[in-house]
Scaffold this motif. Structure first.
Motif, PDB file in Angstrom:
ATOM      1  N   GLN A   1       0.448  -1.263   0.111  1.00  0.00           N
ATOM      2  CA  GLN A   1       0.119  -0.226  -0.121  1.00  0.00           C
ATOM      3  C   GLN A   1       0.984   1.211   0.006  1.00  0.00           C
ATOM      4  O   GLN A   1       2.009   1.307   0.249  1.00  0.00           O
TER       5      GLN A   1
ATOM      6  N   ILE B   1       0.422   5.244   1.153  1.00  0.00           N
ATOM      7  CA  ILE B   1      -0.350   6.377   1.333  1.00  0.00           C
ATOM      8  C   ILE B   1      -0.073   7.652   0.582  1.00  0.00           C
ATOM      9  O   ILE B   1       1.127   8.320  -0.395  1.00  0.00           O
TER      10      ILE B   1
ATOM     11  N   THR C   1      -5.145   9.388   2.242  1.00  0.00           N
ATOM     12  CA  THR C   1      -5.500   7.900   2.370  1.00  0.00           C
ATOM     13  C   THR C   1      -4.478   7.136   2.217  1.00  0.00           C
ATOM     14  O   THR C   1      -3.259   7.270   1.432  1.00  0.00           O
ATOM     15  N   ALA C   2      -4.978   6.048   1.988  1.00  0.00           N
ATOM     16  CA  ALA C   2      -3.982   4.921   1.624  1.00  0.00           C
ATOM     17  C   ALA C   2      -5.171   3.844   0.731  1.00  0.00           C
ATOM     18  O   ALA C   2      -6.067   4.062   0.644  1.00  0.00           O
TER      19      ALA C   2
ATOM     20  N   SER D   1      -4.513   1.063   0.174  1.00  0.00           N
ATOM     21  CA  SER D   1      -5.095   0.033   0.556  1.00  0.00           C
ATOM     22  C   SER D   1      -6.687  -0.044   1.399  1.00  0.00           C
ATOM     23  O   SER D   1      -7.816  -0.961   1.431  1.00  0.00           O
TER      24      SER D   1
ATOM     25  N   LEU E   1      -7.311   1.465   4.542  1.00  0.00           N
ATOM     26  CA  LEU E   1      -7.612   1.190   5.325  1.00  0.00           C
ATOM     27  C   LEU E   1      -7.151   2.750   6.686  1.00  0.00           C
ATOM     28  O   LEU E   1      -7.123   3.141   5.604  1.00  0.00           O
ATOM     29  N   PRO E   2      -7.784   3.193   7.522  1.00  0.00           N
ATOM     30  CA  PRO E   2      -7.407   4.571   7.826  1.00  0.00           C
ATOM     31  C   PRO E   2      -5.655   4.998   8.502  1.00  0.00           C
ATOM     32  O   PRO E   2      -5.400   3.961   8.301  1.00  0.00           O
ATOM     33  N   VAL E   3      -6.005   5.677   7.706  1.00  0.00           N
ATOM     34  CA  VAL E   3      -4.222   6.585   8.197  1.00  0.00           C
ATOM     35  C   VAL E   3      -4.627   6.886   9.337  1.00  0.00           C
ATOM     36  O   VAL E   3      -5.679   7.984   9.542  1.00  0.00           O
ATOM     37  N   THR E   4      -3.439   7.410  10.231  1.00  0.00           N
ATOM     38  CA  THR E   4      -2.827   7.743  10.926  1.00  0.00           C
ATOM     39  C   THR E   4      -2.187   9.012  11.151  1.00  0.00           C
ATOM     40  O   THR E   4      -0.862   8.999  10.779  1.00  0.00           O
TER      41      THR E   4
ATOM     42  N   GLN F   1      -0.174   4.052   7.760  1.00  0.00           N
ATOM     43  CA  GLN F   1      -0.500   3.347   8.257  1.00  0.00           C
ATOM     44  C   GLN F   1      -0.455   1.872   8.560  1.00  0.00           C
ATOM     45  O   GLN F   1       0.746   1.366   7.866  1.00  0.00           O
TER      46      GLN F   1
ATOM     47  N   ASN G   1      -2.377  -4.610   8.013  1.00  0.00           N
ATOM     48  CA  ASN G   1      -3.505  -6.054   8.800  1.00  0.00           C
ATOM     49  C   ASN G   1      -2.741  -7.172   8.534  1.00  0.00           C
ATOM     50  O   ASN G   1      -1.675  -7.720   7.265  1.00  0.00           O
TER      51      ASN G   1
ATOM     52  N   ALA H   1       2.859  -2.854   6.118  1.00  0.00           N
ATOM     53  CA  ALA H   1       2.805  -1.266   6.490  1.00  0.00           C
ATOM     54  C   ALA H   1       2.965  -0.547   5.765  1.00  0.00           C
ATOM     55  O   ALA H   1       4.253  -0.617   4.716  1.00  0.00           O
TER      56      ALA H   1
END
Length: 82
Positions: free
Chosen positions: A14, A16, A36-37, A39, A41-44, A74, A77, A82
């Motif tokens: 993935q 970002i 945004t990623a 994937s 999945l949520p970004v922190t 990110q 999972n 990552a």
């Protein structure tokens, strides 16, 4: 006769996308980040300059004048690295 083959299924990759935030005046108030990623999945977000800005969720609060540096991450999972 039947022939079986097997192969490994590995984690996907993935990236970002983190658009460059615009310069902001101290009195402009909080700013919202929108990375945004690929994937889905949520970004922190993490502030690398807490004397200048702090982050809560996707909102940056300006603390003082200076350079605000933010890292978007990110962690992946079971299906995405990552």
């Amino acid at each position: 006769p039947a022939v079986s083959r097997s192969f490994q299924v590995t984690q996907g990759t993935q990236t970002i996308n983190f658009p460059q935030p615009a310069n902001r005046a101290f009195d402009a108030g909080p700013a919202t980040l929108n990375a945004t990623a690929t994937s889905g999945l949520p970004v922190t977000y993490t502030s690398n300059s807490t004397p200048v800005c702090t982050v809560s969720g996707a909102v940056v609060t300006l603390v003082s004048v200076g350079t605000c540096s933010i890292t978007a991450a990110q962690p992946g999972n079971a299906n995405y690295a990552a």
